[in-house]
Design a protein around this motif. Structure first.
Motif, PDB file in Angstrom:
ATOM      1  N   ASN A  19      51.300 -20.047   7.112  1.00 28.20           N
ATOM      2  CA  ASN A  19      52.207 -20.333   8.667  1.00 28.20           C
ATOM      3  C   ASN A  19      50.778 -20.858   8.988  1.00 28.20           C
ATOM      4  O   ASN A  19      50.957 -21.376  11.011  1.00 28.20           O
ATOM      5  CB  ASN A  19      52.737 -18.702   9.131  1.00 28.20           C
ATOM      6  CG  ASN A  19      52.390 -18.704  11.128  1.00 28.20           C
ATOM      7  OD1 ASN A  19      53.192 -19.493  11.076  1.00 28.20           O
ATOM      8  ND2 ASN A  19      52.051 -17.875  11.535  1.00 28.20           N
ATOM      9  N   SER A  40      52.013 -18.680  16.659  1.00 23.38           N
ATOM     10  CA  SER A  40      52.379 -18.391  15.189  1.00 23.38           C
ATOM     11  C   SER A  40      52.462 -17.470  14.157  1.00 23.38           C
ATOM     12  O   SER A  40      52.777 -16.739  13.735  1.00 23.38           O
ATOM     13  CB  SER A  40      50.801 -18.891  15.075  1.00 23.38           C
ATOM     14  OG  SER A  40      50.488 -18.512  13.443  1.00 23.38           O
ATOM     15  N   LEU A  44      55.095 -15.534  12.433  1.00 22.93           N
ATOM     16  CA  LEU A  44      54.520 -14.669  11.301  1.00 22.93           C
ATOM     17  C   LEU A  44      55.497 -13.030  11.049  1.00 22.93           C
ATOM     18  O   LEU A  44      55.849 -12.949  10.058  1.00 22.93           O
ATOM     19  CB  LEU A  44      53.392 -14.445  11.025  1.00 22.93           C
ATOM     20  CG  LEU A  44      52.976 -13.566   9.369  1.00 22.93           C
ATOM     21  CD1 LEU A  44      52.972 -15.042   8.568  1.00 22.93           C
ATOM     22  CD2 LEU A  44      51.177 -13.777  10.108  1.00 22.93           C
TER      23      LEU A  44
END
Length: 125
Positions: A19, A40, A44
């Protein structure tokens, strides 16, 4: 607690690394650092949710106690890795590392260790 949950933590780290790599090569330059880190982080959280679902479907937790033990183990492993690797390998200062935990400044990262800790319990329930 089964050793398989300890080993499963490494799968989460693989997701986190992939990621972060996607963020760094894919969209950070276009969005800026803060927005990219926020996106992000949300990605995640979702990836970990899917991972938890698959993991606990294959290897069901048997009790609330076990769920909290797994979550606590994963939290400790995550924080040791984050601060140990971040400081002694990546060379970040303690101030930089702790800066990622400032929710009041738009940092969403604290949601990751929180989810790692409570996720097993949430999926057990």
């Amino acid at each position: 607690m089964s050793v398989r949950y300890l080993i499963a933590w490494f799968g989460m780290m693989g997701l986190a690394i992939a990621n972060g790599a996607l963020r760094d090569v894919g969209y950070r330059a276009r969005m800026g650092d803060r927005a990219a880190h926020q996106i992000s982080t949300v990605i995640l959280l979702l990836l970990f949710g899917g991972y938890f679902w698959g993991l606990f479907t294959a290897w069901p937790l048997v009790s609330v106690r076990q769920a909290w033990e797994v979550g606590t183990l994963w939290l400790v492993m995550t924080l040791v890795f984050e601060f140990g690797f971040g400081h002694w390998v990546a060379g970040q200062s303690w101030r930089q590392l702790l800066g990622a935990y400032r929710l009041h400044k738009g940092q969403l990262w604290p949601l990751i260790p929180l989810w790692v800790w409570i996720g097993p319990y949430c999926f057990f329930r």
